[in-house]
Motif scaffolding. Structure first.
Motif, PDB file in Angstrom:
ATOM      1  N   GLY A  66       0.795  -1.223   0.000  1.00 42.98           N
ATOM      2  CA  GLY A  66       0.000   0.000   0.000  1.00 42.98           C
ATOM      3  C   GLY A  66       0.827   1.272   0.000  1.00 42.98           C
ATOM      4  O   GLY A  66       0.286   2.370   0.069  1.00 42.98           O
ATOM      5  N   HIS A  67       2.134   1.131  -0.048  1.00 46.13           N
ATOM      6  CA  HIS A  67       3.037   2.286  -0.010  1.00 46.13           C
ATOM      7  C   HIS A  67       4.007   2.203  -1.184  1.00 46.13           C
ATOM      8  O   HIS A  67       5.215   2.097  -1.011  1.00 46.13           O
ATOM      9  CB  HIS A  67       3.811   2.333   1.310  1.00 46.13           C
ATOM     10  CG  HIS A  67       2.928   2.369   2.512  1.00 46.13           C
ATOM     11  ND1 HIS A  67       2.294   3.518   2.926  1.00 46.13           N
ATOM     12  CD2 HIS A  67       2.557   1.398   3.376  1.00 46.13           C
ATOM     13  CE1 HIS A  67       1.568   3.245   3.998  1.00 46.13           C
ATOM     14  NE2 HIS A  67       1.708   1.969   4.285  1.00 46.13           N
ATOM     15  N   SER A  68       3.466   2.275  -2.384  1.00 45.64           N
ATOM     16  CA  SER A  68       4.281   2.055  -3.581  1.00 45.64           C
ATOM     17  C   SER A  68       5.359   3.120  -3.763  1.00 45.64           C
ATOM     18  O   SER A  68       6.434   2.828  -4.291  1.00 45.64           O
ATOM     19  CB  SER A  68       3.405   1.964  -4.819  1.00 45.64           C
ATOM     20  OG  SER A  68       2.653   3.142  -4.987  1.00 45.64           O
ATOM     21  N   ILE A  69       5.114   4.344  -3.330  1.00 46.60           N
ATOM     22  CA  ILE A  69       6.133   5.385  -3.470  1.00 46.60           C
ATOM     23  C   ILE A  69       7.308   5.096  -2.535  1.00 46.60           C
ATOM     24  O   ILE A  69       8.473   5.208  -2.940  1.00 46.60           O
ATOM     25  CB  ILE A  69       5.536   6.780  -3.221  1.00 46.60           C
ATOM     26  CG1 ILE A  69       4.534   7.103  -4.329  1.00 46.60           C
ATOM     27  CG2 ILE A  69       6.630   7.839  -3.142  1.00 46.60           C
ATOM     28  CD1 ILE A  69       3.752   8.367  -4.128  1.00 46.60           C
ATOM     29  N   ALA A  70       7.021   4.699  -1.323  1.00 46.24           N
ATOM     30  CA  ALA A  70       8.092   4.337  -0.389  1.00 46.24           C
ATOM     31  C   ALA A  70       8.876   3.140  -0.920  1.00 46.24           C
ATOM     32  O   ALA A  70      10.107   3.102  -0.815  1.00 46.24           O
ATOM     33  CB  ALA A  70       7.510   4.028   0.993  1.00 46.24           C
ATOM     34  N   LEU A  71       8.194   2.180  -1.506  1.00 46.94           N
ATOM     35  CA  LEU A  71       8.865   1.023  -2.094  1.00 46.94           C
ATOM     36  C   LEU A  71       9.767   1.457  -3.244  1.00 46.94           C
ATOM     37  O   LEU A  71      10.900   0.997  -3.363  1.00 46.94           O
ATOM     38  CB  LEU A  71       7.845  -0.005  -2.579  1.00 46.94           C
ATOM     39  CG  LEU A  71       8.417  -1.223  -3.304  1.00 46.94           C
ATOM     40  CD1 LEU A  71       9.385  -1.993  -2.416  1.00 46.94           C
ATOM     41  CD2 LEU A  71       7.290  -2.116  -3.791  1.00 46.94           C
ATOM     42  N   ALA A  72       9.300   2.363  -4.079  1.00 42.69           N
ATOM     43  CA  ALA A  72      10.105   2.850  -5.197  1.00 42.69           C
ATOM     44  C   ALA A  72      11.373   3.536  -4.689  1.00 42.69           C
ATOM     45  O   ALA A  72      12.465   3.319  -5.243  1.00 42.69           O
ATOM     46  CB  ALA A  72       9.293   3.807  -6.062  1.00 42.69           C
ATOM     47  N   PHE A  73      11.266   4.345  -3.660  1.00 42.01           N
ATOM     48  CA  PHE A  73      12.449   4.995  -3.095  1.00 42.01           C
ATOM     49  C   PHE A  73      13.409   3.970  -2.510  1.00 42.01           C
ATOM     50  O   PHE A  73      14.627   4.070  -2.677  1.00 42.01           O
ATOM     51  CB  PHE A  73      12.059   6.024  -2.019  1.00 42.01           C
ATOM     52  CG  PHE A  73      11.689   7.357  -2.579  1.00 42.01           C
ATOM     53  CD1 PHE A  73      12.652   8.198  -3.118  1.00 42.01           C
ATOM     54  CD2 PHE A  73      10.372   7.779  -2.562  1.00 42.01           C
ATOM     55  CE1 PHE A  73      12.314   9.439  -3.640  1.00 42.01           C
ATOM     56  CE2 PHE A  73      10.013   9.015  -3.079  1.00 42.01           C
ATOM     57  CZ  PHE A  73      10.987   9.845  -3.617  1.00 42.01           C
ATOM     58  N   TYR A  74      12.879   2.979  -1.822  1.00 37.05           N
ATOM     59  CA  TYR A  74      13.722   1.927  -1.246  1.00 37.05           C
ATOM     60  C   TYR A  74      14.464   1.169  -2.340  1.00 37.05           C
ATOM     61  O   TYR A  74      15.672   0.922  -2.235  1.00 37.05           O
ATOM     62  CB  TYR A  74      12.865   0.973  -0.411  1.00 37.05           C
ATOM     63  CG  TYR A  74      13.627  -0.231   0.068  1.00 37.05           C
ATOM     64  CD1 TYR A  74      14.504  -0.131   1.138  1.00 37.05           C
ATOM     65  CD2 TYR A  74      13.473  -1.469  -0.548  1.00 37.05           C
ATOM     66  CE1 TYR A  74      15.226  -1.225   1.574  1.00 37.05           C
ATOM     67  CE2 TYR A  74      14.189  -2.570  -0.119  1.00 37.05           C
ATOM     68  CZ  TYR A  74      15.059  -2.443   0.945  1.00 37.05           C
ATOM     69  OH  TYR A  74      15.770  -3.539   1.361  1.00 37.05           O
ATOM     70  N   LEU A  75      13.755   0.813  -3.415  1.00 32.26           N
ATOM     71  CA  LEU A  75      14.382   0.069  -4.496  1.00 32.26           C
ATOM     72  C   LEU A  75      15.412   0.920  -5.236  1.00 32.26           C
ATOM     73  O   LEU A  75      16.465   0.414  -5.642  1.00 32.26           O
ATOM     74  CB  LEU A  75      13.318  -0.458  -5.455  1.00 32.26           C
ATOM     75  CG  LEU A  75      12.410  -1.539  -4.877  1.00 32.26           C
ATOM     76  CD1 LEU A  75      11.297  -1.872  -5.860  1.00 32.26           C
ATOM     77  CD2 LEU A  75      13.197  -2.773  -4.503  1.00 32.26           C
ATOM     78  N   ALA A  76      15.128   2.208  -5.408  1.00 32.51           N
ATOM     79  CA  ALA A  76      16.096   3.101  -6.055  1.00 32.51           C
ATOM     80  C   ALA A  76      17.365   3.222  -5.210  1.00 32.51           C
ATOM     81  O   ALA A  76      18.483   3.196  -5.744  1.00 32.51           O
ATOM     82  CB  ALA A  76      15.481   4.468  -6.295  1.00 32.51           C
ATOM     83  N   ALA A  77      17.204   3.323  -3.906  1.00 33.85           N
ATOM     84  CA  ALA A  77      18.369   3.390  -3.022  1.00 33.85           C
ATOM     85  C   ALA A  77      19.151   2.079  -3.059  1.00 33.85           C
ATOM     86  O   ALA A  77      20.387   2.087  -3.064  1.00 33.85           O
ATOM     87  CB  ALA A  77      17.928   3.713  -1.593  1.00 33.85           C
ATOM     88  N   SER A  78      18.448   0.971  -3.126  1.00 35.79           N
ATOM     89  CA  SER A  78      19.109  -0.334  -3.220  1.00 35.79           C
ATOM     90  C   SER A  78      19.869  -0.462  -4.530  1.00 35.79           C
ATOM     91  O   SER A  78      20.986  -0.996  -4.566  1.00 35.79           O
ATOM     92  CB  SER A  78      18.088  -1.460  -3.090  1.00 35.79           C
ATOM     93  OG  SER A  78      17.478  -1.440  -1.826  1.00 35.79           O
ATOM     94  N   MET A  79      19.278   0.040  -5.613  1.00 32.93           N
ATOM     95  CA  MET A  79      19.965   0.008  -6.901  1.00 32.93           C
ATOM     96  C   MET A  79      21.222   0.861  -6.844  1.00 32.93           C
ATOM     97  O   MET A  79      22.285   0.444  -7.318  1.00 32.93           O
ATOM     98  CB  MET A  79      19.047   0.497  -8.016  1.00 32.93           C
ATOM     99  CG  MET A  79      19.721   0.520  -9.361  1.00 32.93           C
ATOM    100  SD  MET A  79      18.643   1.184 -10.635  1.00 32.93           S
ATOM    101  CE  MET A  79      19.858   1.748 -11.812  1.00 32.93           C
ATOM    102  N   GLN A  80      21.139   2.049  -6.277  1.00 33.32           N
ATOM    103  CA  GLN A  80      22.320   2.921  -6.180  1.00 33.32           C
ATOM    104  C   GLN A  80      23.416   2.250  -5.365  1.00 33.32           C
ATOM    105  O   GLN A  80      24.593   2.325  -5.707  1.00 33.32           O
ATOM    106  CB  GLN A  80      21.940   4.265  -5.560  1.00 33.32           C
ATOM    107  CG  GLN A  80      23.102   5.238  -5.535  1.00 33.32           C
ATOM    108  CD  GLN A  80      23.603   5.569  -6.923  1.00 33.32           C
ATOM    109  OE1 GLN A  80      22.848   6.000  -7.772  1.00 33.32           O
ATOM    110  NE2 GLN A  80      24.888   5.373  -7.160  1.00 33.32           N
TER     111      GLN A  80
END
Length: 54
Positions: A6-20
């Protein structure tokens, strides 16, 4: 990752940080990461998940 349900924006930020972090790790090891492939693996599916169902 049920904590992001239910928190897709938070998930996107987490995944972007993981990718970096993965990109930084690859460079620190002297590797040349395949950035388009990593984007697809970490973030590419997000736009598919947000599309409305027909």
């Amino acid at each position: 990752m049920t904590e992001f349900y239910g928190h897709s924006i938070a998930l996107a930020f987490y995944l972007a940080a993981s990718m970096q972090e993965a990109v930084d790790d690859a460079y620190n090891l002297g590797l040349c990461p395949d950035l388009p492939a990593m984007h697809g693996r970490f973030l590419g599916w997000l736009s598919l998940a947000r599309r409305p169902r027909r």
